[in-house]
Design an enzyme around this catalytic site. Sequence first.
Site, PDB file in Angstrom:
ATOM      1  N   LYS A 122     -46.233 -35.633  21.659  1.00 28.27           N
ATOM      2  CA  LYS A 122     -46.181 -36.119  20.281  1.00 28.27           C
ATOM      3  C   LYS A 122     -47.376 -35.619  19.450  1.00 28.27           C
ATOM      4  CE  LYS A 122     -43.519 -40.363  21.238  1.00 28.27           C
ATOM      5  NZ  LYS A 122     -43.544 -41.854  21.114  1.00 28.27           N
ATOM      6  N   TYR A 169     -34.111 -40.443  16.810  1.00 26.34           N
ATOM      7  CA  TYR A 169     -34.426 -41.829  17.171  1.00 26.34           C
ATOM      8  C   TYR A 169     -33.389 -42.830  16.645  1.00 26.34           C
ATOM      9  CZ  TYR A 169     -39.118 -41.270  19.293  1.00 26.34           C
ATOM     10  OH  TYR A 169     -40.181 -40.997  20.120  1.00 26.34           O
ATOM     11  N   ARG A 184     -40.438 -40.958  33.568  1.00 22.93           N
ATOM     12  CA  ARG A 184     -40.764 -42.263  32.980  1.00 22.93           C
ATOM     13  C   ARG A 184     -41.971 -42.865  33.712  1.00 22.93           C
ATOM     14  NH1 ARG A 184     -38.783 -43.613  28.026  1.00 22.93           N
ATOM     15  NH2 ARG A 184     -39.616 -45.643  28.585  1.00 22.93           N
ATOM     16  N   ASN A 228     -48.585 -42.885  21.198  1.00 26.32           N
ATOM     17  CA  ASN A 228     -48.641 -42.972  22.663  1.00 26.32           C
ATOM     18  C   ASN A 228     -48.402 -41.638  23.357  1.00 26.32           C
ATOM     19  OD1 ASN A 228     -45.903 -42.795  22.237  1.00 26.32           O
ATOM     20  ND2 ASN A 228     -45.409 -44.800  23.092  1.00 26.32           N
ATOM     21  N   HIS A 261     -43.045 -38.605  24.686  1.00 26.99           N
ATOM     22  CA  HIS A 261     -41.692 -39.182  24.735  1.00 26.99           C
ATOM     23  C   HIS A 261     -41.008 -38.687  25.994  1.00 26.99           C
ATOM     24  CE1 HIS A 261     -37.545 -40.217  23.711  1.00 26.99           C
ATOM     25  NE2 HIS A 261     -37.234 -39.025  24.207  1.00 26.99           N
ATOM     26  N   GLU A 314     -30.490 -35.488  24.438  1.00 30.65           N
ATOM     27  CA  GLU A 314     -31.778 -35.091  23.854  1.00 30.65           C
ATOM     28  C   GLU A 314     -32.094 -33.612  24.118  1.00 30.65           C
ATOM     29  OE1 GLU A 314     -34.725 -37.967  25.122  1.00 30.65           O
ATOM     30  OE2 GLU A 314     -33.803 -39.556  23.916  1.00 30.65           O
TER      31      GLU A 314
HETATM   32  N1  UDP Z   1     -42.775 -47.891  19.119  1.00 27.98           N
HETATM   33  C1  UDP Z   1     -43.605 -48.443  18.156  1.00 27.98           C
HETATM   34  N2  UDP Z   1     -43.745 -49.803  18.109  1.00 27.98           N
HETATM   35  C2  UDP Z   1     -43.096 -50.635  18.974  1.00 27.98           C
HETATM   36  C3  UDP Z   1     -42.268 -50.062  19.959  1.00 27.98           C
HETATM   37  C4  UDP Z   1     -42.123 -48.685  20.006  1.00 27.98           C
HETATM   38  O1  UDP Z   1     -44.200 -47.728  17.372  1.00 27.98           O
HETATM   39  O2  UDP Z   1     -43.273 -51.848  18.888  1.00 27.98           O
HETATM   40  C5  UDP Z   1     -42.612 -46.439  19.173  1.00 27.98           C
HETATM   41  C6  UDP Z   1     -43.389 -45.813  20.313  1.00 27.98           C
HETATM   42  O3  UDP Z   1     -43.940 -44.592  19.864  1.00 27.98           O
HETATM   43  C7  UDP Z   1     -42.295 -45.529  21.352  1.00 27.98           C
HETATM   44  C8  UDP Z   1     -41.097 -45.222  20.462  1.00 27.98           C
HETATM   45  O4  UDP Z   1     -41.243 -46.110  19.358  1.00 27.98           O
HETATM   46  O5  UDP Z   1     -42.654 -44.468  22.190  1.00 27.98           O
HETATM   47  C9  UDP Z   1     -39.751 -45.445  21.083  1.00 27.98           C
HETATM   48  O6  UDP Z   1     -39.709 -46.762  21.612  1.00 27.98           O
HETATM   49  P1  UDP Z   1     -39.112 -47.035  23.067  1.00 27.98           P
HETATM   50  O7  UDP Z   1     -38.943 -48.502  23.199  1.00 27.98           O
HETATM   51  O8  UDP Z   1     -37.897 -46.185  23.281  1.00 27.98           O
HETATM   52  O9  UDP Z   1     -40.305 -46.597  24.028  1.00 27.98           O
HETATM   53  P2  UDP Z   1     -40.452 -45.343  25.021  1.00 27.98           P
HETATM   54  O10 UDP Z   1     -39.085 -45.030  25.555  1.00 27.98           O
HETATM   55  O11 UDP Z   1     -41.024 -44.211  24.208  1.00 27.98           O
HETATM   56  O12 UDP Z   1     -41.401 -45.813  26.083  1.00 27.98           O
HETATM   57 MG    MG Z   2     -37.265 -44.717  24.586  1.00 29.11          MG
END
Ligand code: UDP
Ligand code: MG
Length: 136
Positions: free
Chosen positions: A12, A52, A88, A115, A118, A129
């Site tokens: 990212k 997204y 993951r 974070n 992705h 994806e």
């Molecule tokens: N995210 C955020 N605030 C939240 C939860 C998620 O900004 O409270 C963002 C974060 O960058 C995350 C992305 O949205 O990586 C997608 O969320 P997801 O729950 O799919 O998490 P991931 O699969 O990336 O762990």
């Molecule tokens: Mg996700």
Amino acid sequence: MNNIEQTLSIIKPDAVERNLDNEIKEMFRNNGFSIVKEKKIQIEKSEAENFYKVHETKPFYNDLCAYLSSGPIVTMVLEKENAVLANRKLMGATNPKDAEEGTIRKKYGISIDKNSIHGSDSVENAKIEIDFFFKD
Ligand code: UDP
Ligand code: MG
């Protein structure tokens, strides 16, 4: 039996901006992933909104899409045995504060929104994806 899978990973903007892409790619290779496709791009906000789409009802959706399109990203197709789950695990929890030692988000993540990485969350979504970024 072996179960070689492919998954999509995105380094990212916060990590690309800090020049962490090579270190993160090295972490993948050290953990047995092959990077079979890779490109550094910047996407439009509308493309991030598409990518997204599953999160479109979430309160963080707009900021998330603005963020993902705010600077260069590195998208990659990773390949390994059980790649989706393995990736993951290597990424760590969504919130870097909760991520385990040795994970990418623990090491490099700044906050829940910045974070650093992705990764696809299922084999089905990995296919969607990968097509999103690499269909040609
Ligand atoms: N995210 C955020 N605030 C939240 C939860 C998620 O900004 O409270 C963002 C974060 O960058 C995350 C992305 O949205 O990586 C997608 O969320 P997801 O729950 O799919 O998490 P991931 O699969 O990336 O762990
Ligand atoms: Mg996700």
